[in-house]
Design a protein around this motif. Structure first.
Motif, mmCIF file in Angstrom:
data_model
loop_
_atom_site.group_PDB
_atom_site.id
_atom_site.type_symbol
_atom_site.label_atom_id
_atom_site.label_comp_id
_atom_site.label_asym_id
_atom_site.label_seq_id
_atom_site.Cartn_x
_atom_site.Cartn_y
_atom_site.Cartn_z
ATOM 1 N N LEU A 10 0.845 -1.192 0.000
ATOM 2 C CA LEU A 10 0.000 0.000 0.000
ATOM 3 C C LEU A 10 0.879 1.241 0.000
ATOM 4 C CD1 LEU A 10 -2.763 1.431 0.364
ATOM 5 C CD2 LEU A 10 -2.434 1.136 2.845
ATOM 6 N N ARG A 37 -0.543 -6.472 -15.268
ATOM 7 C CA ARG A 37 -1.395 -6.162 -14.129
ATOM 8 C C ARG A 37 -2.855 -6.352 -14.494
ATOM 9 N NH1 ARG A 37 -0.400 0.427 -13.773
ATOM 10 N NH2 ARG A 37 -1.621 0.994 -15.635
ATOM 11 N N ALA A 39 -6.525 -5.011 -12.909
ATOM 12 C CA ALA A 39 -7.327 -4.247 -11.960
ATOM 13 C C ALA A 39 -8.707 -4.903 -11.842
ATOM 14 C CB ALA A 39 -7.465 -2.809 -12.438
ATOM 15 N N ALA A 86 -3.697 6.390 -8.392
ATOM 16 C CA ALA A 86 -4.742 5.481 -7.930
ATOM 17 C C ALA A 86 -5.070 4.439 -8.999
ATOM 18 C CB ALA A 86 -5.992 6.263 -7.551
ATOM 19 N N THR A 89 -3.514 0.911 -9.180
ATOM 20 C CA THR A 89 -3.942 -0.143 -8.267
ATOM 21 C C THR A 89 -4.356 -1.381 -9.054
ATOM 22 O OG1 THR A 89 -4.666 1.400 -6.557
ATOM 23 C CG2 THR A 89 -5.666 -0.798 -6.557
ATOM 24 N N LEU A 109 -0.220 -7.690 -4.908
ATOM 25 C CA LEU A 109 -1.165 -6.588 -4.925
ATOM 26 C C LEU A 109 -0.475 -5.251 -4.669
ATOM 27 C CD1 LEU A 109 -4.112 -5.561 -5.022
ATOM 28 C CD2 LEU A 109 -4.239 -6.027 -2.554
ATOM 29 N N VAL A 110 -0.770 -4.310 -5.538
ATOM 30 C CA VAL A 110 -0.319 -2.929 -5.360
ATOM 31 C C VAL A 110 -1.566 -2.067 -5.198
ATOM 32 C CG1 VAL A 110 0.784 -0.949 -6.463
ATOM 33 C CG2 VAL A 110 1.799 -3.238 -6.665
ATOM 34 N N THR A 111 -1.634 -1.370 -4.075
ATOM 35 C CA THR A 111 -2.768 -0.497 -3.802
ATOM 36 C C THR A 111 -2.261 0.924 -3.624
ATOM 37 O OG1 THR A 111 -3.946 -2.294 -2.689
ATOM 38 C CG2 THR A 111 -4.752 -0.049 -2.327
ATOM 39 N N VAL A 112 -2.783 1.834 -4.427
ATOM 40 C CA VAL A 112 -2.387 3.236 -4.349
ATOM 41 C C VAL A 112 -3.573 4.027 -3.840
ATOM 42 C CG1 VAL A 112 -1.432 5.204 -5.580
ATOM 43 C CG2 VAL A 112 -0.848 2.884 -6.309
ATOM 44 N N SER A 113 -3.399 4.631 -2.693
ATOM 45 C CA SER A 113 -4.481 5.409 -2.099
ATOM 46 C C SER A 113 -4.395 6.862 -2.558
ATOM 47 C CB SER A 113 -4.413 5.334 -0.584
ATOM 48 O OG SER A 113 -3.213 5.897 -0.109
#
Length: 114
Positions: A10, A37, A39, A86, A89, A109-113
């Motif tokens: 994250l 990737r 999504a 974002a 992600t 998993l790559v999560t960009v907030s």
């Protein structure tokens, strides 16, 4: 060929992450390695690939922000991801083309907030 990926997590928008993938096994010759990737609700897409000679290809959406590199001797490939957004992600998958076959690692998993 077994592919082991690491480095997801994250991160806030504008931040950076580095993904790594190592190929193991015996009796293979890797021609290309890369990252794809997927999504939620979307198809898997190419992010970046690098051939054994060093030629690279990037998705337009990541050009200038992501850099792929490879160590042929160690059969590893890295993806440096900067200025993350974002929309980056996704689950990122390591890929290797070896002896005419495609191999996939488990996703990270790559999560960009935002």
């Amino acid at each position: 060929v077994q592919l082991q990926a690491s480095g997801g997590g994250l991160v806030q928008a504008g931040g950076s992450l580095r993904l790594s993938c190592a190929a193991s096994g015996s009796g293979f010759s890797i021609n290309g390695m890369g990252w794809y990737r997927q999504a939620p609700g979307k198809q898997r897409e190419l992010v970046a690939v690098i051939r054994s000679g060093g030629t690279t290809k990037y998705a337009d959406s990541v050009k200038g922000r992501f850099t792929i590199s490879r160590d042929n001797a160690k059969n590893t490939v890295n993806l440096q991801m900067n200025s993350l957004k974002a929309e980056d992600t996704a689950v990122y998958y390591c890929n290797a083309l070896a002896s005419g076959r495609n191999y996939w690692g488990k996703g990270t998993l790559v999560t960009v907030s935002s």
